[in-house]
Structures are given as structure tokens and as C-alpha cells.
Motif scaffolding. Structure first.
Motif, PDB file in Angstrom:
ATOM      1  N   ILE A   1       0.968  -1.163   0.154  1.00  0.00           N
ATOM      2  CA  ILE A   1      -0.098   0.039  -0.090  1.00  0.00           C
ATOM      3  C   ILE A   1       0.893   1.272  -0.029  1.00  0.00           C
ATOM      4  O   ILE A   1       1.762   1.364   0.838  1.00  0.00           O
ATOM      5  CB  ILE A   1      -0.915   0.027   1.260  1.00  0.00           C
ATOM      6  N   GLY A   2       0.727   2.164  -1.088  1.00  0.00           N
ATOM      7  CA  GLY A   2       1.720   3.408  -1.049  1.00  0.00           C
ATOM      8  C   GLY A   2       0.829   4.652  -0.163  1.00  0.00           C
ATOM      9  O   GLY A   2      -0.424   4.345   0.002  1.00  0.00           O
ATOM     10  N   ALA A   3       1.728   5.523   0.222  1.00  0.00           N
ATOM     11  CA  ALA A   3       1.057   6.529   0.811  1.00  0.00           C
ATOM     12  C   ALA A   3       0.204   7.301  -0.084  1.00  0.00           C
ATOM     13  O   ALA A   3       0.377   7.453  -1.374  1.00  0.00           O
ATOM     14  CB  ALA A   3       2.380   7.608   1.089  1.00  0.00           C
ATOM     15  N   GLY A   4      -0.940   7.498   0.609  1.00  0.00           N
ATOM     16  CA  GLY A   4      -2.091   8.357  -0.129  1.00  0.00           C
ATOM     17  C   GLY A   4      -3.105   7.340  -0.519  1.00  0.00           C
ATOM     18  O   GLY A   4      -4.143   7.857  -1.227  1.00  0.00           O
ATOM     19  N   GLU A   5      -2.836   6.055  -0.478  1.00  0.00           N
ATOM     20  CA  GLU A   5      -4.089   4.960  -0.807  1.00  0.00           C
ATOM     21  C   GLU A   5      -4.862   4.665   0.157  1.00  0.00           C
ATOM     22  O   GLU A   5      -4.712   4.952   1.508  1.00  0.00           O
ATOM     23  CB  GLU A   5      -3.031   3.783  -1.530  1.00  0.00           C
ATOM     24  N   HIS A   6      -6.060   4.118  -0.329  1.00  0.00           N
ATOM     25  CA  HIS A   6      -6.983   3.895   0.926  1.00  0.00           C
ATOM     26  C   HIS A   6      -6.856   2.708   1.399  1.00  0.00           C
ATOM     27  O   HIS A   6      -6.485   1.634   0.657  1.00  0.00           O
ATOM     28  CB  HIS A   6      -8.596   4.002  -0.421  1.00  0.00           C
TER      29      HIS A   6
END
Length: 94
Positions: free
Chosen positions: A78-83
Motif C-alpha cells: 500500500i503506497g502513501a495516499g492509498e485507501h
């Protein structure tokens, strides 16, 4: 300035969205409450109010920390800014 999400402590891996209608591509501003510090990055997905978003990169298998508490584990990167929701986070309880 609009605060889009809040985080309790900079050791957390997620924040909680506090505005309606957050759309992918939005430049996000978050408030880390315990340190009274602002952070910024872009939303990677549309995220409903009250839902979580990653504030840093999270690898599959990593523990997710919210409010300083272990709330589960990532089942994919999961990347930064992902739900964060049931599609990429699962409880460790069962």
C-alpha cells in the motif's frame, strides 16, 4: 487551509479522512495531532469520509498502526495516499 485527514501520532501508519468527497489526485494536508505537525501528499484513490489512508508506504505483511494500536496487517503493498479497507487490510484475530 483544509485539513483532509488526521493522525494521532507520527508512529501511526494511517490517518482518517475527515472531509467528504476526497478524490484521487487531491493534494492532501494531514494533521499529526500529538506532534502538532502537518504532512502533505497526493491521494491515490477516492476515499470516503471516515475511512483510512496510508501516510507512508506499507509492505504486504506489515502491521497497520492507528491511534498507536495494532489494527491488522496489510495483505498487499500500500503506497502513501492509498485507501485502506477490507481489500488490502485484514484483522490478525482470525
Amino acid at each position: 487551509m483544509t485539513i483532509h485527514f488526521v493522525v494521532h501520532d507520527e508512529g501511526d501508519s494511517v490517518g482518517v479522512v475527515v472531509v467528504e468527497g476526497l478524490k484521487a489526485g487531491t493534494k492532501l494536508t494531514g494533521w499529526i495531532m500529538d506532534q502538532d505537525k502537518l504532512i502533505e501528499f497526493d491521494a491515490k484513490n477516492d476515499i470516503p469520509i471516515g475511512h483510512k489512508l496510508a501516510i507512508k508506504g506499507i509492505k504486504s505483511g506489515d502491521t497497520i498502526i492507528k491511534y498507536g494500536v495494532d489494527i491488522g496487517k496489510a495483505v498487499k503493498d500500500i503506497g502513501a495516499g492509498e485507501h485502506l479497507h477490507v481489500h488490502n487490510v485484514k484483522t490478525k484475530r482470525w
